[in-house]
Design a protein around this motif. Structure first.
Motif, PDB file in Angstrom:
ATOM      1  N   ASP A 133       0.815  -1.221   0.000  1.00  0.00           N
ATOM      2  CA  ASP A 133       0.000   0.000   0.000  1.00  0.00           C
ATOM      3  C   ASP A 133       0.849   1.271   0.000  1.00  0.00           C
ATOM      4  OD1 ASP A 133       0.956  -0.042   2.575  1.00  0.00           O
ATOM      5  OD2 ASP A 133      -0.991   0.308   3.541  1.00  0.00           O
ATOM      6  N   THR A 134       2.136   1.137  -0.340  1.00  0.00           N
ATOM      7  CA  THR A 134       3.010   2.315  -0.462  1.00  0.00           C
ATOM      8  C   THR A 134       2.805   3.032  -1.792  1.00  0.00           C
ATOM      9  OG1 THR A 134       4.681   0.613  -0.929  1.00  0.00           O
ATOM     10  CG2 THR A 134       4.917   1.834   1.118  1.00  0.00           C
ATOM     11  N   GLY A 135       1.982   2.473  -2.670  1.00  0.00           N
ATOM     12  CA  GLY A 135       1.687   3.137  -3.934  1.00  0.00           C
ATOM     13  C   GLY A 135       2.032   2.289  -5.140  1.00  0.00           C
ATOM     14  N   ILE A 136       1.528   2.704  -6.292  1.00  0.00           N
ATOM     15  CA  ILE A 136       1.675   1.913  -7.514  1.00  0.00           C
ATOM     16  C   ILE A 136       3.131   1.792  -7.952  1.00  0.00           C
ATOM     17  CG2 ILE A 136       1.329   3.862  -9.086  1.00  0.00           C
ATOM     18  CD1 ILE A 136      -0.304   1.822 -10.843  1.00  0.00           C
ATOM     19  N   LEU A 137       3.946   2.811  -7.683  1.00  0.00           N
ATOM     20  CA  LEU A 137       5.360   2.756  -8.072  1.00  0.00           C
ATOM     21  C   LEU A 137       6.073   1.618  -7.342  1.00  0.00           C
ATOM     22  CD1 LEU A 137       7.565   4.093  -9.775  1.00  0.00           C
ATOM     23  CD2 LEU A 137       8.073   5.580  -7.829  1.00  0.00           C
ATOM     24  N   PHE A 138       5.783   1.480  -6.049  1.00  0.00           N
ATOM     25  CA  PHE A 138       6.386   0.397  -5.278  1.00  0.00           C
ATOM     26  C   PHE A 138       5.808  -0.949  -5.704  1.00  0.00           C
ATOM     27  CE2 PHE A 138       7.553   3.960  -2.626  1.00  0.00           C
ATOM     28  CZ  PHE A 138       8.788   3.595  -2.123  1.00  0.00           C
ATOM     29  N   SER A 139       4.515  -0.968  -6.029  1.00  0.00           N
ATOM     30  CA  SER A 139       3.886  -2.197  -6.505  1.00  0.00           C
ATOM     31  C   SER A 139       4.534  -2.674  -7.804  1.00  0.00           C
ATOM     32  CB  SER A 139       2.386  -1.959  -6.723  1.00  0.00           C
ATOM     33  OG  SER A 139       1.735  -3.156  -7.095  1.00  0.00           O
ATOM     34  N   LEU A 140       4.817  -1.742  -8.696  1.00  0.00           N
ATOM     35  CA  LEU A 140       5.485  -2.077  -9.951  1.00  0.00           C
ATOM     36  C   LEU A 140       6.902  -2.593  -9.714  1.00  0.00           C
ATOM     37  CD1 LEU A 140       4.322   0.890 -12.220  1.00  0.00           C
ATOM     38  CD2 LEU A 140       3.689  -1.518 -12.465  1.00  0.00           C
ATOM     39  N   SER A 141       7.562  -2.060  -8.683  1.00  0.00           N
ATOM     40  CA  SER A 141       8.914  -2.531  -8.371  1.00  0.00           C
ATOM     41  C   SER A 141       8.880  -3.977  -7.879  1.00  0.00           C
ATOM     42  CB  SER A 141       9.579  -1.624  -7.327  1.00  0.00           C
ATOM     43  OG  SER A 141       9.025  -1.817  -6.042  1.00  0.00           O
ATOM     44  N   TYR A 142       7.840  -4.351  -7.120  1.00  0.00           N
ATOM     45  CA  TYR A 142       7.678  -5.732  -6.667  1.00  0.00           C
ATOM     46  C   TYR A 142       7.470  -6.641  -7.876  1.00  0.00           C
ATOM     47  CZ  TYR A 142       7.014  -4.505  -1.676  1.00  0.00           C
ATOM     48  OH  TYR A 142       7.173  -4.076  -0.393  1.00  0.00           O
ATOM     49  N   GLN A 143       6.639  -6.189  -8.816  1.00  0.00           N
ATOM     50  CA  GLN A 143       6.339  -6.995 -10.000  1.00  0.00           C
ATOM     51  C   GLN A 143       7.574  -7.141 -10.893  1.00  0.00           C
ATOM     52  OE1 GLN A 143       2.985  -4.891 -11.589  1.00  0.00           O
ATOM     53  NE2 GLN A 143       1.620  -5.547  -9.943  1.00  0.00           N
TER      54      GLN A 143
END
Length: 214
Positions: free
Chosen positions: A62-72
């Motif tokens: 839930d830190t934001g889409i930028l962090f979510s994309l980094s996980y992916q």
């Protein structure tokens, strides 16, 4: 980026730490291509891939889409790394029973790690960015790295990877103290990981110097 829930300073430390991990992965891949050797221990390579799969498909930070994309992105890179763990890893295994069943063991570990990571989150043992489970995996990495390096030989291992892992995790650890001031579990793991990573750098330097002097 979720600046409402998370402190800006913590997000900066976390983001820079992630960049060091990107460099770490890049050097790992270069080593794989050049030496046909994967220095990440296979047990935790399966755990990392499972963790990133769960946090890329079923859950999202839930830190934001930028962090979510980094996980992916990390998940996709780890797919590449894990493929070569299966392809090259058996060449450096000395135990006949493991060597003989190498592919089955690697796939079995991955299958086992997936529900462990999923239900750890499902049963509310984790934070909203996977900090608890991430640091459990991280301390396993930090314990296995020196042990496996001593088994297979320091000539295969990169000092740049060691430094990037230490700095990357260390900077992310600063954000853990900022984000979760009362999560003493993850804070303790963070300190232990830092100590182990520094020890690994020290040990690797000694072994590299011994090789150069020989």
């Amino acid at each position: 980026i979720n600046t409402v829930k998370y402190d800006n300073t913590g997000l900066i430390f976390n983001g820079i730490g992630c960049l060091f991990w990107v460099i770490c992965y890049a050097v790992l891949i270069k080593t794989i291509i050049k030496k046909k050797f994967v220095e990440m221990p296979f047990f935790i390579a399966a755990g990392n891939l499972a963790w990133e799969f769960i946090w890329s498909v079923f859950y999202h930070p839930d830190t934001g889409i930028l962090f979510s994309l980094s996980y992916q992105s990390a998940f996709l890179i780890d797919c590449f790394i894990f493929y070569y763990v299966i392809k090259y890893g058996a060449d450096f295994i000395k135990i006949p029973e493991i060597k003989k069943n190498w592919k089955l063991i690697c796939i079995g570990l991955l299958i086992g790690w997936i529900p462990l990571n999923f239900f750890f989150i499902y049963n509310n043992f984790d934070t909203c960015i996977g900090a608890n489970s991430g640091y459990i995996l991280n301390i396993i990495i930090s314990v296995l790295y020196p042990w496996v390096m001593l088994q297979t030989g320091a000539q295969h291992y990169s000092k740049l990877v060691a430094w990037c892992k230490m700095l990357g995790t260390g900077l992310i650890s600063v954000s853990m103290f900022i984000f979760y001031p009362e999560n003493y579990f993850v804070q303790t793991l963070a300190v232990l990981v830092l100590i182990l990573d520094c020890y690994y750098i020290y040990l690797l330097n000694i072994k590299k110097k011994a090789i150069e002097a020989a």
